[in-house]
Every structure is written in C-alpha cells, then in structure tokens.
Design a protein around this motif. Structure first.
Motif, PDB file in Angstrom:
ATOM      1  N   PHE A 124      -4.525 -29.511   6.271  1.00 60.23           N
ATOM      2  CA  PHE A 124      -5.047 -29.756   7.662  1.00 60.23           C
ATOM      3  C   PHE A 124      -6.475 -28.113   8.141  1.00 60.23           C
ATOM      4  CE2 PHE A 124      -0.967 -31.350   7.240  1.00 60.23           C
ATOM      5  CZ  PHE A 124      -0.958 -32.751   7.794  1.00 60.23           C
ATOM      6  N   GLU A 125      -6.477 -27.835   7.864  1.00 58.45           N
ATOM      7  CA  GLU A 125      -7.729 -27.083   8.699  1.00 58.45           C
ATOM      8  C   GLU A 125      -8.884 -26.180   7.690  1.00 58.45           C
ATOM      9  OE1 GLU A 125      -7.528 -25.924  11.375  1.00 58.45           O
ATOM     10  OE2 GLU A 125      -5.748 -26.607  11.660  1.00 58.45           O
ATOM     11  N   GLY A 126      -8.180 -27.143   6.137  1.00 60.50           N
ATOM     12  CA  GLY A 126      -9.468 -27.017   5.492  1.00 60.50           C
ATOM     13  C   GLY A 126      -9.510 -26.220   4.780  1.00 60.50           C
ATOM     14  N   MET A 127      -8.907 -24.590   4.495  1.00 66.11           N
ATOM     15  CA  MET A 127      -8.864 -24.024   3.915  1.00 66.11           C
ATOM     16  C   MET A 127      -8.452 -23.468   2.615  1.00 66.11           C
ATOM     17  SD  MET A 127      -7.304 -21.261   7.217  1.00 66.11           S
ATOM     18  CE  MET A 127      -7.577 -19.527   6.904  1.00 66.11           C
ATOM     19  N   SER A 128      -9.410 -22.480   1.653  1.00 67.48           N
ATOM     20  CA  SER A 128      -8.743 -22.562   0.290  1.00 67.48           C
ATOM     21  C   SER A 128      -7.477 -21.828   0.138  1.00 67.48           C
ATOM     22  CB  SER A 128     -10.154 -21.930  -0.301  1.00 67.48           C
ATOM     23  OG  SER A 128     -10.575 -20.681  -0.349  1.00 67.48           O
ATOM     24  N   HIS A 129      -7.267 -22.058  -0.705  1.00 71.70           N
ATOM     25  CA  HIS A 129      -6.056 -21.290  -1.215  1.00 71.70           C
ATOM     26  C   HIS A 129      -6.448 -19.540  -0.943  1.00 71.70           C
ATOM     27  CE1 HIS A 129      -3.488 -23.883  -3.994  1.00 71.70           C
ATOM     28  NE2 HIS A 129      -3.825 -24.184  -3.146  1.00 71.70           N
ATOM     29  N   LEU A 130      -7.388 -18.898  -1.378  1.00 75.86           N
ATOM     30  CA  LEU A 130      -7.825 -17.522  -0.891  1.00 75.86           C
ATOM     31  C   LEU A 130      -7.787 -17.313   0.414  1.00 75.86           C
ATOM     32  CD1 LEU A 130      -8.547 -14.727  -2.467  1.00 75.86           C
ATOM     33  CD2 LEU A 130     -11.014 -15.422  -2.660  1.00 75.86           C
ATOM     34  N   GLN A 131      -8.622 -18.286   0.668  1.00 78.63           N
ATOM     35  CA  GLN A 131      -8.418 -17.247   2.284  1.00 78.63           C
ATOM     36  C   GLN A 131      -6.683 -18.376   3.066  1.00 78.63           C
ATOM     37  OE1 GLN A 131     -11.632 -21.455   3.678  1.00 78.63           O
ATOM     38  NE2 GLN A 131     -12.947 -20.117   4.015  1.00 78.63           N
ATOM     39  N   VAL A 132      -6.188 -18.883   2.661  1.00 81.03           N
ATOM     40  CA  VAL A 132      -4.745 -19.322   2.839  1.00 81.03           C
ATOM     41  C   VAL A 132      -3.901 -17.396   2.961  1.00 81.03           C
ATOM     42  CG1 VAL A 132      -2.738 -20.165   2.671  1.00 81.03           C
ATOM     43  CG2 VAL A 132      -4.548 -21.356   2.808  1.00 81.03           C
ATOM     44  N   ALA A 133      -4.468 -17.353   1.822  1.00 83.35           N
ATOM     45  CA  ALA A 133      -3.980 -15.625   1.026  1.00 83.35           C
ATOM     46  C   ALA A 133      -4.247 -15.059   2.399  1.00 83.35           C
ATOM     47  CB  ALA A 133      -4.180 -15.888  -0.521  1.00 83.35           C
ATOM     48  N   GLU A 134      -5.511 -14.768   2.486  1.00 84.29           N
ATOM     49  CA  GLU A 134      -5.787 -13.551   2.956  1.00 84.29           C
ATOM     50  C   GLU A 134      -5.516 -13.544   4.683  1.00 84.29           C
ATOM     51  OE1 GLU A 134     -10.662 -13.981   2.745  1.00 84.29           O
ATOM     52  OE2 GLU A 134     -10.593 -12.806   0.323  1.00 84.29           O
ATOM     53  N   HIS A 135      -5.164 -15.061   4.683  1.00 85.33           N
ATOM     54  CA  HIS A 135      -4.892 -15.124   6.261  1.00 85.33           C
ATOM     55  C   HIS A 135      -4.014 -14.621   6.625  1.00 85.33           C
ATOM     56  CE1 HIS A 135      -5.117 -17.016  10.093  1.00 85.33           C
ATOM     57  NE2 HIS A 135      -3.549 -16.977  10.066  1.00 85.33           N
ATOM     58  N   MET A 136      -2.792 -15.260   5.329  1.00 85.31           N
ATOM     59  CA  MET A 136      -1.065 -14.649   5.950  1.00 85.31           C
ATOM     60  C   MET A 136      -0.788 -13.648   4.866  1.00 85.31           C
ATOM     61  SD  MET A 136      -0.034 -18.733   4.783  1.00 85.31           S
ATOM     62  CE  MET A 136       1.957 -18.283   4.919  1.00 85.31           C
ATOM     63  N   GLY A 137      -1.862 -12.777   4.731  1.00 85.94           N
ATOM     64  CA  GLY A 137      -1.247 -11.833   3.669  1.00 85.94           C
ATOM     65  C   GLY A 137      -0.305 -12.006   2.772  1.00 85.94           C
ATOM     66  N   ILE A 138      -0.623 -12.971   1.791  1.00 82.98           N
ATOM     67  CA  ILE A 138       0.607 -12.879   0.768  1.00 82.98           C
ATOM     68  C   ILE A 138      -0.875 -13.733  -0.362  1.00 82.98           C
ATOM     69  CG2 ILE A 138       2.546 -13.710   2.082  1.00 82.98           C
ATOM     70  CD1 ILE A 138       1.056 -16.820   1.686  1.00 82.98           C
ATOM     71  N   SER A 139      -0.016 -13.330  -1.948  1.00 81.84           N
ATOM     72  CA  SER A 139      -1.454 -13.272  -2.861  1.00 81.84           C
ATOM     73  C   SER A 139      -2.039 -15.150  -3.092  1.00 81.84           C
ATOM     74  CB  SER A 139      -0.443 -13.534  -4.139  1.00 81.84           C
ATOM     75  OG  SER A 139       1.037 -14.560  -4.038  1.00 81.84           O
ATOM     76  N   LYS A 140      -2.624 -15.136  -3.567  1.00 77.03           N
ATOM     77  CA  LYS A 140      -3.274 -16.606  -4.058  1.00 77.03           C
ATOM     78  C   LYS A 140      -1.778 -17.442  -4.617  1.00 77.03           C
ATOM     79  CE  LYS A 140      -7.019 -19.378  -5.859  1.00 77.03           C
ATOM     80  NZ  LYS A 140      -7.980 -18.930  -6.668  1.00 77.03           N
ATOM     81  N   ASN A 141      -1.136 -17.112  -5.697  1.00 74.27           N
ATOM     82  CA  ASN A 141       0.173 -17.807  -6.692  1.00 74.27           C
ATOM     83  C   ASN A 141       0.859 -17.970  -4.636  1.00 74.27           C
ATOM     84  OD1 ASN A 141      -1.221 -16.876  -8.515  1.00 74.27           O
ATOM     85  ND2 ASN A 141      -0.017 -15.682  -9.332  1.00 74.27           N
TER      86      ASN A 141
END
Length: 177
Positions: A124-141
C-alpha cells in the motif's frame, strides 16, 4: 446615465430571444455586469455599446446552453428505453464491493502485527522489500516471508469471495525490488 438605454436594450433583447421575460432577464444581467465594471472604478467611454455587447454575449451564451440541454426527457421514456446505470454504480454492485473491501480489511487486520506492517508498507505504501527491511530493522528474507504470508491470506479471502483481489496496482505488479 445608463437608464437612458433601458427601453432600447429591452426591445433589442426581446427581438433577439423572442420572449419578453427572457429578454428582461438578459437586460437585468447586462446592467448588473456593466454596473460591476463601473463600480470597480473602470471608465466606460461608451456605455450604450458596452450594454449591447454584454447583452449580445449573454444571448449567445443562452443559446449555447439551450442547445446543450436539448434532449429527450428521460422520465418520459418508457422504462425499457431508459438507459441503464453503469454496472459499477448499481446499488448491488456498490454494496458487494464494500463487503469485499471490508472482508479484505478484516483479513489484513487479523495478520500478526509485524506481518501486517511489512505487507502494508510494501503493497500500500509502495516500498520495496529492501526499504521495508531497513524501515522495520529486519532482513529482506523476513520481509519476503511476511508478505508471502499476507498474500496467501488475501488469496484465501479472494477464493472464498469468488472475486479478484481489490488492492492497489502496485500489489498486482508484485513490488519486490
């Protein structure tokens, strides 16, 4: 000074529109517009010419509006000949879409908090997996696993409802980069 031209302008408009009441409306509007110009502090060197020009333009606008409005009265047509409303505006369709949206919202709301957050940020926010991982502090996997879990839950809801999913276009493109 403008009052001197009232009768002349009234006769002119009556000849043009062939309706004394409509002519009176045009004359009144013409005077209102010319007086507005004068009250704004602009000099009117030829008030008679301005009144006639304003009335002429109002009559032209009136004819244009009348031409656009010329159509059959829909209420006078038999029901079989009345145009149908577009399908997406039919009350049943609107209600069904609302119910489907509520069902999908309930499925998304029922997801575990971190899963829901990753899914919302990605779809819904259009963030990539990498951006989400960085935002949430978790791995891309881990982001990928959360999103897969949410997509499967939405797919199950879609299958239960028998309709395609109603989520943003970015979700259908599957943003993962």
């Amino acid at each position: 000074m403008l009052e001197h031209y009232y009768r002349e302008l009234m006769n002119f408009c009556a000849r043009m529109v062939r309706d004394r009441d409509a002519a009176a409306d045009v004359v009144q509007e013409s005077y209102a517009r010319v007086l507005a110009v004068r009250n704004a502090g602009q000099a009117i060197p030829e008030p008679r010419a301005l009144l006639h020009q304003t009335a002429r333009r109002l009559i032209i606008d009136r004819h244009r509006r009348a031409a656009i409005r010329q159509h059959d009265d829909l209420d006078s047509l038999p029901e079989a000949q009345q145009p149908a409303a577009p399908a997406h505006l039919e009350p049943e369709s609107v209600y069904a879409h609302e119910q489907h949206a509520l069902a999908f919202a309930a499925v998304i709301e029922a997801l575990p908090p971190r899963c829901r957050e990753a899914f919302v940020l990605n779809r819904f926010e259009g963030m990539s997996h990498l951006q989400v991982a960085e935002h949430m502090g978790i791995s891309k996997n881990m982001v990928a696993q959360h999103i897969i879990r949410a997509v499967l839950a939405c797919k199950a809801c879609e299958d239960r409802l028998g309709v395609p999913a109603i989520w943003p276009q970015s979700a259908q493109r599957g943003r993962s980069a």
